[in-house]
Scaffold this motif. Structure first.
Motif, PDB file in Angstrom:
ATOM      1  N   VAL A 112     -17.462  -4.193  -1.468  1.00  0.00           N
ATOM      2  CA  VAL A 112     -17.613  -3.774  -2.812  1.00  0.00           C
ATOM      3  C   VAL A 112     -17.096  -2.869  -3.320  1.00  0.00           C
ATOM      4  O   VAL A 112     -16.899  -1.890  -2.778  1.00  0.00           O
ATOM      5  N   LYS A 169     -16.933   0.095  -6.493  1.00  0.00           N
ATOM      6  CA  LYS A 169     -17.506   0.480  -7.302  1.00  0.00           C
ATOM      7  C   LYS A 169     -16.730   0.858  -8.339  1.00  0.00           C
ATOM      8  O   LYS A 169     -16.650   2.272  -7.855  1.00  0.00           O
ATOM      9  N   SER A 170     -16.413   0.385  -9.415  1.00  0.00           N
ATOM     10  CA  SER A 170     -15.549   1.237  -9.885  1.00  0.00           C
ATOM     11  C   SER A 170     -15.395   0.162 -11.161  1.00  0.00           C
ATOM     12  O   SER A 170     -15.824  -0.945 -11.340  1.00  0.00           O
ATOM     13  N   GLN A 219      -4.859   0.646  -2.031  1.00  0.00           N
ATOM     14  CA  GLN A 219      -6.107   0.464  -1.158  1.00  0.00           C
ATOM     15  C   GLN A 219      -6.714   0.167  -1.167  1.00  0.00           C
ATOM     16  O   GLN A 219      -7.415  -0.688  -0.345  1.00  0.00           O
ATOM     17  N   TYR A 220      -7.626  -0.618  -2.662  1.00  0.00           N
ATOM     18  CA  TYR A 220      -8.196  -1.572  -2.103  1.00  0.00           C
ATOM     19  C   TYR A 220      -7.784  -3.056  -1.281  1.00  0.00           C
ATOM     20  O   TYR A 220      -8.782  -3.580  -0.628  1.00  0.00           O
ATOM     21  N   PRO A 263      -6.641   5.773   4.929  1.00  0.00           N
ATOM     22  CA  PRO A 263      -6.808   5.513   3.338  1.00  0.00           C
ATOM     23  C   PRO A 263      -8.529   6.088   2.842  1.00  0.00           C
ATOM     24  O   PRO A 263      -7.792   6.605   1.319  1.00  0.00           O
ATOM     25  N   GLY A 315     -24.052   0.254   3.120  1.00  0.00           N
ATOM     26  CA  GLY A 315     -22.750   0.473   1.951  1.00  0.00           C
ATOM     27  C   GLY A 315     -21.504   0.801   2.115  1.00  0.00           C
ATOM     28  O   GLY A 315     -20.216   0.632   2.317  1.00  0.00           O
ATOM     29  N   SER A 375     -19.183   1.239   6.513  1.00  0.00           N
ATOM     30  CA  SER A 375     -17.899   1.653   6.481  1.00  0.00           C
ATOM     31  C   SER A 375     -16.478   2.616   6.387  1.00  0.00           C
ATOM     32  O   SER A 375     -15.428   2.949   6.890  1.00  0.00           O
ATOM     33  N   GLU A 410     -18.418  -0.902   1.066  1.00  0.00           N
ATOM     34  CA  GLU A 410     -17.822  -0.270   0.005  1.00  0.00           C
ATOM     35  C   GLU A 410     -16.933   0.552   0.113  1.00  0.00           C
ATOM     36  O   GLU A 410     -16.437   1.188   0.857  1.00  0.00           O
ATOM     37  N   VAL A 411     -16.491   0.050  -1.386  1.00  0.00           N
ATOM     38  CA  VAL A 411     -15.429   1.463  -1.777  1.00  0.00           C
ATOM     39  C   VAL A 411     -15.046   1.699  -3.090  1.00  0.00           C
ATOM     40  O   VAL A 411     -15.483   0.989  -4.440  1.00  0.00           O
ATOM     41  N   SER A 412     -15.377   3.145  -3.113  1.00  0.00           N
ATOM     42  CA  SER A 412     -15.307   3.347  -4.511  1.00  0.00           C
ATOM     43  C   SER A 412     -14.159   3.709  -5.178  1.00  0.00           C
ATOM     44  O   SER A 412     -13.950   4.090  -4.691  1.00  0.00           O
ATOM     45  N   GLU A 413     -14.218   4.283  -6.818  1.00  0.00           N
ATOM     46  CA  GLU A 413     -13.294   4.767  -7.263  1.00  0.00           C
ATOM     47  C   GLU A 413     -13.021   5.987  -7.023  1.00  0.00           C
ATOM     48  O   GLU A 413     -11.576   6.852  -6.820  1.00  0.00           O
ATOM     49  N   GLN A 457     -13.977   7.433  -4.192  1.00  0.00           N
ATOM     50  CA  GLN A 457     -13.259   8.035  -2.684  1.00  0.00           C
ATOM     51  C   GLN A 457     -11.623   7.178  -3.157  1.00  0.00           C
ATOM     52  O   GLN A 457     -10.619   7.977  -2.625  1.00  0.00           O
ATOM     53  N   ILE A 458     -10.907   5.948  -3.314  1.00  0.00           N
ATOM     54  CA  ILE A 458      -9.777   5.855  -4.034  1.00  0.00           C
ATOM     55  C   ILE A 458      -8.874   7.189  -4.488  1.00  0.00           C
ATOM     56  O   ILE A 458      -8.081   7.698  -4.050  1.00  0.00           O
ATOM     57  N   GLU A 459      -9.316   7.984  -5.295  1.00  0.00           N
ATOM     58  CA  GLU A 459      -9.128   9.258  -6.450  1.00  0.00           C
ATOM     59  C   GLU A 459      -8.777   9.859  -5.306  1.00  0.00           C
ATOM     60  O   GLU A 459      -7.678  10.549  -5.279  1.00  0.00           O
ATOM     61  N   TYR A 508      -8.793  10.213  -2.206  1.00  0.00           N
ATOM     62  CA  TYR A 508      -7.298   9.346  -1.360  1.00  0.00           C
ATOM     63  C   TYR A 508      -6.350   9.829  -1.182  1.00  0.00           C
ATOM     64  O   TYR A 508      -5.486  11.004  -1.841  1.00  0.00           O
ATOM     65  N   LEU A 509      -5.661   9.069  -2.986  1.00  0.00           N
ATOM     66  CA  LEU A 509      -4.777   9.131  -3.911  1.00  0.00           C
ATOM     67  C   LEU A 509      -4.628  10.722  -3.849  1.00  0.00           C
ATOM     68  O   LEU A 509      -3.362  11.064  -3.714  1.00  0.00           O
ATOM     69  N   ARG A 556      -5.134  13.909  -2.094  1.00  0.00           N
ATOM     70  CA  ARG A 556      -3.958  14.325  -1.013  1.00  0.00           C
ATOM     71  C   ARG A 556      -3.321  13.531  -0.597  1.00  0.00           C
ATOM     72  O   ARG A 556      -2.319  14.468   0.181  1.00  0.00           O
ATOM     73  N   LEU A 605       1.817   5.160   4.713  1.00  0.00           N
ATOM     74  CA  LEU A 605       0.282   4.689   4.959  1.00  0.00           C
ATOM     75  C   LEU A 605       0.457   3.429   4.017  1.00  0.00           C
ATOM     76  O   LEU A 605       0.187   2.249   4.495  1.00  0.00           O
ATOM     77  N   SER A 606       0.206   4.032   2.810  1.00  0.00           N
ATOM     78  CA  SER A 606      -0.706   3.177   1.838  1.00  0.00           C
ATOM     79  C   SER A 606       0.697   2.026   1.759  1.00  0.00           C
ATOM     80  O   SER A 606       0.421   1.015   0.451  1.00  0.00           O
TER      81      SER A 606
END
Lengths: 410, 410, 410
Positions: free
Chosen positions: A22, A24-25, A360-361, A409, B391, B394, C368-371, C373-375, C377-378, C380, C386-387
């Motif tokens: 899922v 969340k963006s 990352q996605y 990640p 959610g 993970s 779940e993965v949210s914007e 988190q990605i931001e 991580y990016l 940091r 790895l990416s």
């Protein structure tokens, strides 16, 4: 033995569902929902409302057409009535109204001179080239008649004589515009066993007798003025009467039987069917020949040949009926639900390629396993007990919180 | 309140995509791509190119057929022309050419002797069994005529007399092979409002008048020699002329309206329609009876009965037209894209069962969760806060590198 | 360069399959299998067995119908035979049997008085309103004939005289019930080039000649008694003979060409086609006018006008044929296999909402993965190595056993 059986049954009654990520963006979330909305709109608007996919359709329409023409016309100084000008007389769905006729009276079997400049001759040999001609009025005998030194004669033919002269100029019966065509059309949809006629049940006998069809003011009147029909197809009545032609009267039944049966009504439209030929010099118009046969007192046959120019009317009935049915509804609902998932194709492309953090996605969506890894593992632990319960692998995920691990990640 | 709303909206604008396992294996990778290639080939080659699934089709072809027969034949010492041998005379799409006729002249109402050995009798009672017979020439009266002690008589019937003798041997009009049929066919595709005629626009009047249809050298000529048509259907012309029969002339229109309209052309084919009966003794051939009516000077009616053997021609028009349309294109593109994914069904079977390391692949593809685990967990931590944010689970994956852990599949 | 190419090829020959969660739960497992069973049953029972989706269908049936009526009837003190009462005489698929006829003899062109109370008049002006009437027998001249001070006269019309009196009461020809209709129908399925006739090959000539159609005892006999046909449609024969009407004889061919061709048989059904009008006062029944033309010795034309009431029979042929073909079979098998997966839609709803431990199942199914988190991580690790290999992420899962960790769902 019993426990093995139980194991089998337990293994059988499992449920497998895809593991999902899922995201969340806002960006991809909004795109996702818009795409889903478009798909749902397509199904609701087009498939269900416009195409009525929830209905079962009967396209095998059974139809019967009866026609009756009325009117009087003057032609060749005679008053012509229905029995004179309608062919065939039974009032079928395809009928002709004869508008001009070239009559050749008192033909009997014999030999006579051909007419027309093609058959001019000065001696018999001139006629030999016409042997087997199908453009003459009879079988060419090869004799040249009535030729003298200074005037041309005509080839002789054997058959019904005298020969027809179809070059004569005759005024067509223009009264045809005032004739009326009464159409009785009943249709049946065998799948639903629904029968409909082309009269409104609300019309009184008097109304049906006196009405005239008009696309706006009187669209359900079954009586059509020939002049109106010709003008609906933008045809020149006098030209059509002179050369003949073919007019199509299309009756279209599109019935939604989920509504009241009274909404199941015919729709009339009109076309000139021989339009592709109407400008063609060699074969514009429509004509045919027929003869009336008589006997003299002493028993010899003679006939009157008619070359008739006519307007042919083809009443064509098309249509279908639809009615709610569970099977197509279910199938299309399932198709709709399944199709909503198709939005992922587009969203995946955006998510995994164009979005910030696409890599990352990707890492989140795809787990990689390579042949090399498998082989390495198999080499290390050939008889490993764990490999017998592979499904439990994910249970070994560590619970350690790792938000701060920089080489991770997330 | 506001933050709850925001939470709802945030939850709504999420995007859910399946988590995938990417298997880097040559064997299954190649199989996967081959299967996908096959599926794409099927869609490109069959669905799109062959079936033209990107087009919307109009199958409701509207057609009008006019025919004109020309030619002269000798029959019963008379020259027969179109008005004599074509039925019906209006030149419709279904017409008969009479090739043999048995004529019974000067019939008038009265009583007379039947003909035929079935109606032989030696006394009145012999005729009573024929009461109500429909095989006689009139209503059987029950009287035996002209019988004497040593000769048989015939039963009397009441009706049109004298009775017809249809056992007489007459030569058919074999000239029929040289007759020509001119067919004028115009079609219309109502969906696209496209109208076409069966003449090539490039043919001159002279060409159309003089050409003869031939499948290879002249496939668009609208004039057909009857002899040719019969030979296309492998029929014996003289047998057909003697017994009658039915020939189908099929005009097929398959129009791709994405191309220039001039490529929308008719294709003719020919069959013997009554083929299943042609070898049947009781009902081979085609014949019908009609009468010509006359009046004597004093006003009594008499008629000439004709038993006509004829070749019936049915001009049948079929066809459809297709034109590019976005909706079917989109639907089929989506279907194609979706179907590419169907290759996984086959590949999964191979991957999870036949490949070396199948169990490890299984472990990677399937995560197992059992009721027992859930229940055990619920029993341990009934009000766990974590379970409210499942959610995020993970996110707790450890980042620890574990390539050396031997009890781990990878 | 070479290694990059190899890398590309290696990347291309990968196989992507969805990661799945296997739920070992009796409740949802049983539901899952039941739903799958229903879907399979639908495909096997409805799609494959009932709808025969493994067949390719030919719906473009080509058909030819020949009919022959036999029988004698008394009408107007005359014996009527086929040549008298059948229209058209060629034995086509649509034909009429005339059951009542109103005859107006010796009509010739001239002027005469109209009949009928509508045309009563006391002076010429009374007739002017009828100018252009189409309900008269000829063109209204505007003159009132035969009127005197105390008796009303009738308007004069010009045309065929004397005028027809169609109000006369005539007994219909009820013998029509004993007439027989012989139908010869051959069909062809062009796609399979299969031709069939409506006689059983097992019937002998004698059987075909003597049989009578009966839906149960003799369903393949091609001879129909008119009285039977009328009774199959629940019509009153004498009323129909009096007013006329239209009867449909439907021949249905549904052929499964995977079976022996001898099972490809016609099915007859009968309807009254003009049923919607049968109760309508103004236009019930079926009638038409035709004339027989004669010449006097001195050459003037006269005619006998017939107003014929008739029963019209429409032989309608419908049908289709199906035969096994790999393409529809494959398509539908794929559709079936794919559809089995659709059960997950329902099961997911149950699993994730109504089952005990739904939240835990959700945690297992959704990652779940949210914007954010990605931001984070990016921010940091902007250039993290790895990416670049995100697909390998899951290889870093820790192998630590964590069954005892209480903050972990499992």
């Amino acid at each position: 033995m019993g426990s093995m059986m139980l194991g089998c049954i337990t293994d059988f009654f499992t449920y497998e569902t895809t593991k999902s990520v899922v995201v969340k963006s806002w960006s991809v979330g909004i795109i996702n929902r818009i795409v889903q909305l478009l798909i749902i709109s397509y199904f609701v608007g087009w498939v269900f409302i416009h195409e009525k996919a929830y209905q079962v359709k009967d396209t095998g329409i059974e139809s019967s057409v009866m026609t009756k023409v009325k009117g009087f016309g003057y032609h060749n100084n005679q008053v012509m009535d229905v029995a004179d000008y309608v062919f065939p007389q039974q009032g079928s769905g395809i009928f002709c109204i004869m508008t001009k006729v070239i009559i050749t009276e008192n033909q009997s079997q014999g030999t006579c001179a051909e007419l027309g400049k093609n058959f001019k001759c000065s001696n018999d040999t001139d006629c030999h080239k016409h042997y087997g001609s199908i453009l003459s009025n009879g079988v060419i005998t090869g004799v040249c008649l009535n030729s003298s030194n200074d005037t041309m004669g005509y080839c002789e033919s054997s058959g019904w004589c005298p020969a027809e002269n179809d070059q004569v100029k005759i005024d067509p019966m223009l009264d045809v515009s005032n004739f009326t065509i009464f159409i009785k059309n009943s249709v049946r949809f065998p799948l639903f066993n629904v029968t409909r006629g082309n009269f409104l049940s609300t019309m009184s006998s008097q109304e049906i007798k006196t009405c005239k069809y008009h696309p706006e003011t009187s669209p359900y009147c079954p009586i059509f003025l020939v002049g109106d029909v010709l003008s609906f197809t933008d045809q020149n009545a006098s030209e059509l009467a002179d050369k003949g032609g073919e007019i199509g009267i299309n009756i279209e039944w599109k019935c939604n039987l989920d509504l009241d049966i009274k909404h199941c009504l015919p729709k009339y439209s009109f076309t000139r069917l021989d339009a592709p030929f109407s400008k063609n010099k060699i074969s514009s118009g429509y004509n045919f020949r027929f003869a009336k046969y008589f006997k003299t007192e002493n028993g010899t046959d003679f006939r009157t040949l008619h070359k008739a120019f006519a307007i042919r009317f083809d009443v064509m009935v098309t249509g279908n009926a639809g009615k709610f049915d569970t099977i197509p509804t279910l199938i299309n609902l399932v198709a709709a639900f399944t199709s909503v998932g198709l939005g992922t194709v587009l969203c995946d492309i955006i998510l995994l390629n164009f979005l910030k953090g696409a890599k990352q996605y990707k890492a989140k969506k795809f787990e990689e396993v390579s042949e090399a890894q498998i082989e390495a593992y198999l080499a290390r632990s050939p008889g490993s007990q764990l490999s017998l319960r592979p499904g439990l692998k994910s249970s070994y995920d560590s619970g350690a919180i790792s938000f701060t691990t920089s080489d991770q990640p997330f």
